[in-house]
Design a protein around this motif. Sequence first.
Motif, short mmCIF file in Angstrom:
data_model
loop_
_atom_site.label_atom_id
_atom_site.label_comp_id
_atom_site.label_asym_id
_atom_site.label_seq_id
_atom_site.Cartn_x
_atom_site.Cartn_y
_atom_site.Cartn_z
N GLU A 193 -25.73 56.79 33.36
CA GLU A 193 -25.16 56.98 34.70
C GLU A 193 -23.65 57.25 34.69
O GLU A 193 -23.18 58.13 35.40
N VAL A 194 -22.91 56.43 33.97
CA VAL A 194 -21.44 56.61 34.01
C VAL A 194 -20.88 56.96 32.64
O VAL A 194 -19.69 56.86 32.40
N GLY A 195 -21.76 57.37 31.73
CA GLY A 195 -21.30 57.76 30.39
C GLY A 195 -20.65 56.59 29.68
O GLY A 195 -19.60 56.75 29.03
N LEU A 196 -21.29 55.41 29.80
CA LEU A 196 -20.74 54.20 29.16
C LEU A 196 -20.69 54.40 27.65
O LEU A 196 -21.65 54.89 27.05
N ASP A 197 -19.56 54.03 27.02
CA ASP A 197 -19.46 54.18 25.57
C ASP A 197 -20.01 52.96 24.84
O ASP A 197 -20.48 53.06 23.72
N HIS A 198 -19.90 51.80 25.51
CA HIS A 198 -20.34 50.58 24.83
C HIS A 198 -20.48 49.48 25.86
O HIS A 198 -19.79 49.49 26.87
N TYR A 199 -21.42 48.51 25.63
CA TYR A 199 -21.37 47.30 26.44
C TYR A 199 -21.17 46.11 25.52
O TYR A 199 -21.74 46.04 24.44
N VAL A 229 -15.62 47.76 17.21
CA VAL A 229 -16.12 48.71 18.22
C VAL A 229 -14.95 49.45 18.88
O VAL A 229 -14.95 50.68 19.01
N LEU A 230 -13.94 48.67 19.29
CA LEU A 230 -12.82 49.29 20.00
C LEU A 230 -12.00 50.19 19.07
O LEU A 230 -11.52 51.25 19.49
#
Length: 553
Positions: free
Chosen positions: A104-110, A125-126
Amino acid sequence: MAKPVILVVDDDPAVLGAIERDLRQRYRTEYRVMKSASPEEGLDTARTLAARNSQVALFLVDQRMPGMTGTELLRQVTKLHPTARRVLLTAYADTDVAIAGINEVGLDHYLMKPWDPPEQRLYPVLDDLLGEWRARVRPSFDGIRMLGSQWSPQSFEAKEFLSRNRVPYEWVDVDVDETARALAESLAGDLTHLPVVIFPDGTHLVAPNAMQLATKAGLQTQANRAFYDVIVIGGGPAGLANAVYAASEGLRTVLVESRAAGGQAGTSSLIENYLGFPGGVTGADLAQRATMQARRFGAELLTGQEVVSLRREDPYRVVVLADGTELTGYSVVITTGMSARTLQAPGIEALHGVGVYYGAAMTEAARCRGKDVCVVGGANSAGQGALFFSRYARRVTMLIRAASLQPMMSQYLVDRILATENIDVTYGVEVCAVNGDGSLESVVVKNVESGAVRTISSSAMFIFIGVQPHTDAFAGIVERDEAGFVITGADLPREHGRPRGWTLEREPLSFETSIPGVFAAGDVRANANRRVAAAVGEGSAAIYSVHRYLRTV
Ligand SMILES: Cc1cc2nc3c(=O)[nH]c(=O)nc-3n(C[C@H](O)[C@H](O)[C@H](O)COP(=O)(O)OP(=O)(O)OC[C@H]3O[C@@H](n4cnc5c(N)ncnc54)[C@H](O)[C@@H]3O)c2cc1C
C-alpha cells in the motif's frame, strides 16, 4: 550542505525517547535525527522540511497513534519526500497491517517493538536502507525554489523578475514534478495561485508581486536616508547614467526601479551599436556593470518599488511609492522610459505570458528549442528578437505589416535576417487572432490588401509593435505631449511668451520639465532619440542641469 534527516514519529514518549537515543548514537554524524510526538506534528515537520528542500532519508513511525495510523502518515509524507525510506514500528498484533503496508505505501521494513539489542535488530536493517538511499539520491538545491507552471502568467513574471535581477533560483514545473505539485498544494491550499516561491529559510510566498519578491530575495527596497539631493525614477540606461554621475559628483542619490535595472536595454539580447563594444554587449551585462558602478559611487538602488506620484512642497520634491513610502529631496529626474504597445486581437490577453510575450522574453528561449515561433513587428527590436530566437527555434516567422523590412530596420539587421535560413519574413500581414488551449498553438494573420486569412502553427509569439511612455504617475503634474511623453526645456508649450504654468523668472533648464527641479531624460522625454547611447547621454547630461538647479535651493 545540510545533513539529511531521519524523522521518528511516536505518540508514546518512552518509545520515542528510546528510539531517538539509539538512532542518535549511531547516525548523528551523518544525519540529523528529529522526532515528532504525534502524527499531525510529524506531517507538519515533513511539510516544513520539504519547503526548506531538506532531504529526508528515513521515516520511522509507529503504526498505532491516535488520529492517524502510521501507514496513513507514511502515505501522506511520501508525497512530499518520495525518495525517503519508510519503516513502520509495530507491535506483534499489527503484523498483518504492516505486511499490507508493504504494497500500500511501499513500506521498506517493519520493525517489531522492542528492538533490543539495536546492534542486531535495528542498525543492520537501517544501515542497509540508508546506504541504498545515499546511493540513489542527488544532493538537493538549497537556494530559492520556484514551484510554478509554464501555463501561469504570474510564474512567467516572477521568473523574469528574479532572472533580470540576477537572483539565482531553481524552477520546478508542477505539471511535470509530482512532488513539487504536492508541496505547492500543501503550502498554497490549491494550485489556482502560482507560483509558490520557497526561500532558503523555509518561508514561502504564493503568487508574489515584484516588491515582495525583491524584499525576500534580499534586494534593497527601502531608502536608507531621510533626504536626497536627487531622486531618480527608473533604472534604465538613462536613470543608471544619471545615478552614476550624480553619486560620483557627491550628490546624495537614490534610484527607484519598479522591475529590474537595465530597463528596455536590459532585455536586449545583443546591443551592437553601443560605443566601445565592437563585439556587442548583452543588455543584461550592460545593466549589471552600470548597477555596480552606481553603487560603487554610493547611489542607493531600490528595486521592486514603483513610483505612483510626485508632488511639490517648495523647496522640496516628494516622490510617493506604491507601498505608501515617500522619498523627499531637492530634485527629481524622471527616466521611466517606455514599453511595448500591446497588440489587440482575440485571444492575446488570455495567452499573455503563456505563449504570447511582449519583447524578447529571453527566459523562454529554451522552451522554443525545436519549435516554430512568430515575431511580430518590423523595427530593429523585432529584428534582434528574430535573430535571437532563430538560435533556438526550428523556424521563426516574422509577421510585418509593411511591404519590406528596409524603412524601419537598420540595414545590418536586414542583411542578417535575410541570410538566416530558419527565418521567414511574411510581409503585408497583421495578426487578427491567436488560438490555444492553455498555451499558444496558432496565430491567425490577415493580408492587409487582399484580406486573405491564414493560420500559422506557432508555440510562441513575441510582439514588438511600438511603444507607450511610462508616465501615468505624472499625469496632470508635468506637461506631457499627446502620446504621453514628458516635455522638457525649450520644447515646453508657451503661453504669453512664457512656458505654460511656469512661475520662475528664469527659463527652464535643459531636461527640466514644467516643474522646476523635476527633470526628464531618455526615452520618456518627448522628442528623444530612442537609443541606449542617447539615453545614457541624456541621463549624464541632465546632471549638469541638476547642479545648476541645486545652486538655487
Ligand atoms: C528588445 C530591445 C532591444 C533594443 N536594442 C537596442 C540596441 O541594440 N541599440 C540601441 O541603441 N537601443 C536599443 N533599444 C532601445 C533602448 O533599449 C532604449 O532606448 C533605452 O533602454 C532607453 O533607456 P531609458 O533609460 O530611457 O528607459 P528604459 O530602458 O525604458 O528604462 C526605464 C525604466 O524605468 C522603470 N520604470 C518605469 N516606470 C516606473 C515607475 N513608475 N517607478 C519606478 N520605475 C519605473 C522601468 O521598469 C524601466 O526599468 C532596444 C530596446 C528593446 C526593447
